[in-house]
Scaffold this active site. Structure first.
Site, mmCIF file in Angstrom:
data_model
loop_
_atom_site.group_PDB
_atom_site.id
_atom_site.type_symbol
_atom_site.label_atom_id
_atom_site.label_comp_id
_atom_site.label_asym_id
_atom_site.label_seq_id
_atom_site.Cartn_x
_atom_site.Cartn_y
_atom_site.Cartn_z
ATOM 1 N N SER A 116 0.841 -1.193 0.000
ATOM 2 C CA SER A 116 0.000 0.000 0.000
ATOM 3 C C SER A 116 0.879 1.246 0.000
ATOM 4 O O SER A 116 1.716 1.410 -0.878
ATOM 5 C CB SER A 116 -0.967 -0.040 1.192
ATOM 6 O OG SER A 116 -1.994 0.915 1.047
ATOM 7 N N GLU A 215 -1.781 -2.391 -8.301
ATOM 8 C CA GLU A 215 -2.936 -2.820 -7.507
ATOM 9 C C GLU A 215 -3.451 -1.599 -6.755
ATOM 10 O O GLU A 215 -2.736 -0.609 -6.608
ATOM 11 C CB GLU A 215 -2.546 -3.939 -6.528
ATOM 12 C CG GLU A 215 -1.415 -3.606 -5.555
ATOM 13 C CD GLU A 215 -1.865 -2.852 -4.307
ATOM 14 O OE1 GLU A 215 -3.056 -2.884 -3.963
ATOM 15 O OE2 GLU A 215 -0.996 -2.208 -3.679
ATOM 16 N N HIS A 282 -4.784 -5.533 -1.828
ATOM 17 C CA HIS A 282 -5.532 -5.264 -0.604
ATOM 18 C C HIS A 282 -6.665 -6.253 -0.362
ATOM 19 O O HIS A 282 -7.414 -6.102 0.605
ATOM 20 C CB HIS A 282 -6.128 -3.857 -0.652
ATOM 21 C CG HIS A 282 -5.136 -2.749 -0.522
ATOM 22 N ND1 HIS A 282 -4.254 -2.414 -1.526
ATOM 23 C CD2 HIS A 282 -4.902 -1.882 0.499
ATOM 24 C CE1 HIS A 282 -3.518 -1.379 -1.134
ATOM 25 N NE2 HIS A 282 -3.887 -1.045 0.076
#
Length: 311
Positions: A116, A215, A282
Site C-alpha cells: 500500500s 494494484e 488489498h
C-alpha cells in the site's frame, strides 16, 4: 531459474532468532491490531520488536514525520535488527523518505516488507540503494483477509531463497485483464496511487524493460483511469516489458463499466503482455511478491514468477 541483475542489492534472508523491527512509516495502528502479526512472527522463530514510536499517533499519521523517520533510520543503523516489517500502509511514507539515511541502508541492507503506502518507501530504497523489497502484508494482521496461505507466502518470501510464483485466480475481479505473451524484466511498482504520486519526484523508477505491478483499493473507476492516463502522458509507461495486475479491491463507482474495462482500455494497447487476476494487493488472500528482482510474466500460462528479494 530467473537470472539476477548484479546491480540489485538483495539483503540476507531472515533466519530463526533474527530480530525484526516493526515500524509504522505511514498511518497509525495499535498494539491490538499488531498482536496477531507478532504471534505469527514468533511462530516462525523471529523476534519481533515494536519500534519506539510504532504506536504513536499524529492525526492520520503514525506520529510526526521526525518520529517516523527516526524509527526507520534506527532500524537501518542497528546491526542487531535484521529485518524491517511495516505495521500497515495508510498515508505518510512520502513525507519522510527524503530523511532516510541511505548510507546506513547501503552499509547493512535489510529486507523491508509492506504494501500500500509502503510502495513509496520501497521506491525510495530502490532509488537510493537499489534495495530489493517485499510487497506483502504488514504486521497489523487480519486473519479474515490474510488467511494461512497469505502467511505461508510471506514466510516464504522472507525466510527462504526460493523464487516466488503467483498464479492468476479466476475469482479475482481483474482476471479478465489479459494481453497474451511472455516478458521478463525487473518487477517494480505496487500501489497504483503511490506510483502515480511519484511522478515528478526522484523516486519514480525508470520502467524501461520492467514488469510493472499495479494494484489498488477503494478507488472509483474514473480515478483508476486518471492515474493510468497520467502515467501514460508522463511517458512513464514507455518501454515497459509487461504489466502484472493485482487486486483492485472495492474499485467501482456505479457507472456502466467495470474495472476490467478500464484496465484493458488503459493497458491493453501498450504492446506488451498484461496479466490480471493476481492475488496481490488489498484483497482477501493477498499473496507476497518480491519487488526489485527479475521476474517473468507469462500471460499465456497465467503466472508471475520472481527471483527472491533475499539471498
Amino acid at each position: 531459474m530467473i537470472s539476477e541483475d548484479s546491480a540489485v542489492v538483495r539483503p540476507p534472508v531472515l533466519r530463526p532468532g533474527d530480530t525484526v523491527l516493526l515500524v509504522s512509516p505511514s498511518g497509525p495502528t495499535s498494539p491490538e491490531r499488531v498482536a496477531r502479526g507478532m504471534e505469527l512472527l514468533v511462530a516462525w522463530g523471529l523476534r519481533p520488536v515494536p519500534a519506539p514510536n510504532a504506536y504513536a499517533r499524529h492525526g492520520y499519521l503514525a506520529g510526526t514525520d521526525d518520529l517516523r523517520a527516526a524509527d526507520l533510520n534506527a532500524a537501518f543503523a542497528d546491526p542487531q535488527v535484521r529485518g524491517v516489517i511495516c505495521t500497515r500502509g495508510g498515508y505518510g511514507a512520502q513525507r519522510i523518505v527524503d530523511a532516510l539515511d541511505m548510507t546506513a541502508v547501503r552499509r547493512d541492507p535489510k529486507v523491508v516488507a509492506g504494501f500500500s503506502d509502503i510502495t513509496a518507501l520501497q521506491f525510495a530504497l530502490w532509488r537510493g540503494a537499489r534495495l530489493a523489497g517485499v510487497h506483502g502484508p504488514g504486521a497489523a494482521w487480519r486473519d479474515e483477509r490474510t488467511p494461512l496461505r497469505s502467511a505461508e507466502s510471506l514466510h516464504a518470501a522472507l525466510m527462504t531463497t526460493e523464487p516466488v510464483s503467483v498464479t492468476a485466480v479466476p475469482s479475482e475481479d481483474t482476471f479478465g485483464v489479459r494481453v497474451p505473451g511472455r516478458a521478463t524484466g525487473t518487477l517494480l511498482g505496487g500501489n497504483l496511487c503511490m506510483i502515480a504520486a511519484s511522478i515528478g519526484t526522484p523516486d519514480l523508477p525508470d520502467l524501461t524493460g520492467a514488469v510493472l505491478l499495479v494494484e489498488d483499493v477503494q478507488e472509483p473507476l474514473y480515478k483508476v483511469d486518471r492515474m493510468l492516463t497520467q502515467l501514460r502522458r508522463a511517458g512513464a509507461l514507455q518501454g515497459l516489458a509487461g504489466v502484472a495486475v493485482g487486486q483492485f479491491t472495492d474499485c467501482g463507482d456505479g457507472w456502466d463499466t467495470t474495472i476490467v474495462d478500464v484496465l484493458t482500455e488503459r493497458l491493453g494497447d501498450l504492446g506488451v503482455p498484461v496479466l490480471g487476476g493476481l492475488p496481490i494487493g488489498h484483497g482477501p488472500g493477498q499473496l507476497t511478491v518480491p519487488v526489485g528482482t527479475r521476474a517473468t510474466l507469462d500471460a499465456d500460462a497465467g503466472t508471475l514468477t520472481a527471483a527472491p528479494a533475499v539471498r
